[in-house]
Design a protein around this motif. Structure first.
Motif, PDB file in Angstrom:
ATOM      1  N   SER A  54       0.848  -1.189   0.000  1.00 44.15           N
ATOM      2  CA  SER A  54       0.000   0.000   0.000  1.00 44.15           C
ATOM      3  C   SER A  54       0.882   1.238   0.000  1.00 44.15           C
ATOM      4  N   ALA A  55       0.276   2.388  -0.237  1.00 49.35           N
ATOM      5  CA  ALA A  55       1.049   3.632  -0.258  1.00 49.35           C
ATOM      6  C   ALA A  55       1.700   3.881   1.098  1.00 49.35           C
ATOM      7  N   TRP A  56       0.956   3.599   2.179  1.00 47.37           N
ATOM      8  CA  TRP A  56       1.516   3.819   3.513  1.00 47.37           C
ATOM      9  C   TRP A  56       2.672   2.861   3.787  1.00 47.37           C
ATOM     10  N   GLN A  57       2.571   1.623   3.314  1.00 45.16           N
ATOM     11  CA  GLN A  57       3.666   0.674   3.476  1.00 45.16           C
ATOM     12  C   GLN A  57       4.886   1.107   2.674  1.00 45.16           C
ATOM     13  N   CYS A  58       4.652   1.726   1.515  1.00 46.30           N
ATOM     14  CA  CYS A  58       5.769   2.267   0.725  1.00 46.30           C
ATOM     15  C   CYS A  58       6.523   3.318   1.528  1.00 46.30           C
ATOM     16  N   LEU A  59       5.775   4.158   2.223  1.00 50.40           N
ATOM     17  CA  LEU A  59       6.411   5.187   3.039  1.00 50.40           C
ATOM     18  C   LEU A  59       7.208   4.562   4.176  1.00 50.40           C
ATOM     19  N   GLU A  60       6.706   3.476   4.747  1.00 46.72           N
ATOM     20  CA  GLU A  60       7.441   2.787   5.807  1.00 46.72           C
ATOM     21  C   GLU A  60       8.757   2.220   5.267  1.00 46.72           C
ATOM     22  N   ILE A  61       8.708   1.637   4.077  1.00 46.55           N
ATOM     23  CA  ILE A  61       9.921   1.096   3.456  1.00 46.55           C
ATOM     24  C   ILE A  61      10.928   2.209   3.206  1.00 46.55           C
ATOM     25  N   VAL A  62      10.454   3.329   2.657  1.00 48.25           N
ATOM     26  CA  VAL A  62      11.334   4.468   2.393  1.00 48.25           C
ATOM     27  C   VAL A  62      11.958   4.966   3.695  1.00 48.25           C
ATOM     28  N   ALA A  63      11.160   5.039   4.755  1.00 55.05           N
ATOM     29  CA  ALA A  63      11.672   5.533   6.032  1.00 55.05           C
ATOM     30  C   ALA A  63      12.777   4.631   6.565  1.00 55.05           C
ATOM     31  N   VAL A  64      12.553   3.317   6.565  1.00 53.91           N
ATOM     32  CA  VAL A  64      13.568   2.382   7.070  1.00 53.91           C
ATOM     33  C   VAL A  64      14.829   2.453   6.225  1.00 53.91           C
ATOM     34  N   ALA A  65      14.664   2.448   4.897  1.00 50.36           N
ATOM     35  CA  ALA A  65      15.823   2.444   3.998  1.00 50.36           C
ATOM     36  C   ALA A  65      16.682   3.691   4.180  1.00 50.36           C
TER      37      ALA A  65
END
Length: 476
Positions: A58-69
């Motif tokens: 989901s879009a929110w999960q994409c943001l979580e991935i970006v944040a961790v990376a």
């Protein structure tokens, strides 16, 4: 403290590779932040969310991935930048501490190859934008459709313009780059914000992409999440290695840390929602998600928007290319022949070699591009691990800088080659890419950068203990 006179080997030294004195390091946290702003918002990063959402996030999960990376990248780059800020030396000199003055050429050539390749690909993306601008202003532009070496003449004209723009920025060295990024970085963010406001107005809110739930669950979600983080890191794995090329100009450790904190994770977390929201508007307007900004401009079919939007794409591409690709590639080429090359000559050599990569032919094979670059990123993870282990553990953050420019100094190892670093690099790179040759280990590909970094760092420290070539230098 060493009392020997500084008599560097001419094959390892010139003014561009020399340590920058503290009084000449004039980059502040603002310079470092705007440099990163100029790099984070490029077409590749813009389109990265498309790949993550296509996988099933989901879009929110994409943001979580970006944040961790980007938090992981910030930590790796913040640590790897410290030696550059402390001693004022670039990556190609710092790496001699671990690999030896001759062995250092192996990671330097690998990094340089990747930098020039990325420059070529990014520059062609800007070429498409210039081509769209010219075709909008002068419709006759598109009539020059005869093909030469697989590309129409009008696209060749756009390519020449883009290459000349890069040459103009590089012509006056690091000072012009710093001043250019001071303007370009924030400006592209502002224009991206305006595009987001437009998208919110069209979509009456965040848009359809934010309403789509994720399709991955359980173990599949965990593996895909790890792969998404590794993929995002992979886009910047090259810069995690050569961050000293920038941090050597920064006046203090505090400035480089604050600048990278603002410019890297913060900017990424601002820019990624902009990309998703803007793309959401295309779903409402055209019934499909348009992730390529140039395609979006042409689809909107509004001349003023195409010209202004195309100009922003060119500006964003220039801001990432000159710092993330051309600048490190210049230092890498200078390192190969410091007696014949300086920053000015090397920059034009990078432009020439980049043209030889013929990026317009690769664009039809995008999967091949990213497959090759993923392998290279898997090899650069071990280089990062070796650099961190060498500086923070083996050398205890102390380097004998004059010996980095000598072939008979404390970093000479075995005739200029440190077998501990070479072996750790090769084994770490093999482990990181093991899934390519052993199907049962394909899961390692989801963690390739982390695996390569950890394995290479551990092996380097152990091999150094065995060979006794990792002795600490004289403290300076």
């Amino acid at each position: 403290m060493t009392t020997q006179p500084f008599l560097p080997d001419p094959s390892l030294y010139n003014e561009d590779l020399a340590p920058i004195p503290q009084e000449k390091r004039d980059w502040t946290w603002l310079n470092m932040a705007t440099v990163w702003m100029g790099m984070v918002h490029n077409i590749v990063v813009y389109e990265a969310a498309a790949g993550l959402m296509a996988i099933g996030f989901s879009a929110w999960q994409c943001l979580e991935i970006v944040a961790v990376a980007y938090v992981v990248l910030f930590l790796a780059m913040g640590l790897n930048a410290r030696a550059g800020t402390r001693y004022g030396i670039p990556f190609c000199v710092l790496i001699r501490s671990a690999f030896g003055p001759s062995g250092a050429q192996l990671p330097v050539i690998l990094r340089g190859f990747c930098a020039i390749f990325w420059f070529s690909v990014q520059a062609y993306a800007a070429t498409q934008a210039v081509d769209a601008i010219a075709g909008t202003i002068w419709p006759v532009w598109k009539t020059a459709a005869a093909g030469v070496l697989g590309m129409p003449l009008h696209r060749w004209g756009a390519l020449v313009v883009v290459w000349l723009l890069h040459a103009w920025i590089m012509n006056h060295g690091v000072t012009r780059i710093r001043n250019f990024e001071l303007i370009a970085g924030p400006l592209v963010i502002v224009i991206g914000a305006l595009a987001t406001v437009w998208a919110l107005k069209v979509g009456h809110g965040p848009g359809p992409l934010f309403a789509v739930p994720g399709r991955l669950h359980g173990w599949n979600f965990a593996l895909a999440f790890a792969g998404g983080v590794t993929g995002m890191i992979g886009m910047w794995a090259t810069f995690a290695v050569n961050i000293p090329d920038l941090s050597r100009f920064v006046r203090s450790q505090r400035d480089q840390v604050i600048g990278q904190a603002i410019g890297l994770p913060v900017t990424a977390l601002v820019f990624t929602p902009m990309a998703i929201i803007t793309t959401s508007a295309t779903v409402l307007l055209f019934g499909r998600a348009i992730w390529n900004p140039v395609d979006l401009l042409l689809t909107l079919d509004k001349p003023l928007v195409t010209v202004l939007g195309g100009g922003v794409i060119v500006l964003a591409t220039l801001s990432v290319n000159v710092v993330a690709n051309i600048m490190p590639a210049c230092y890498d080429l200078i390192n190969l022949s410091p007696e014949k090359l300086n920053f000015h000559r090397a920059s034009f050599l990078v432009l020439g070699i980049g043209l030889l990569f013929a990026p317009w032919l690769w664009f039809s094979e995008a999967e091949s591009i990213y497959r090759v670059l993923d392998i290279i990123s898997g090899l650069l993870g071990p280089v990062t691990g070796i650099m961190l282990a060498d500086y923070f553990i083996l050398r205890a953050r102390h380097l004998d800088v004059p010996d980095l420019y000598r072939r008979d100094g404390c970093y000479a190892a075995s005739n200029g080659w440190n077998p501990a670093a070479i072996a750790a690099f090769l084994l770490g790179g093999f482990c990181a890419n093991l899934g390519l040759v052993w199907p049962r280990a394909v899961w390692i590909g989801h963690l390739s950068w982390f695996v390569g970094l950890a394995v290479a760092a551990g092996l380097y420290l152990e091999f150094s203990r065995w060979t006794a070539l990792g002795r600490k230098p004289r403290q300076v």
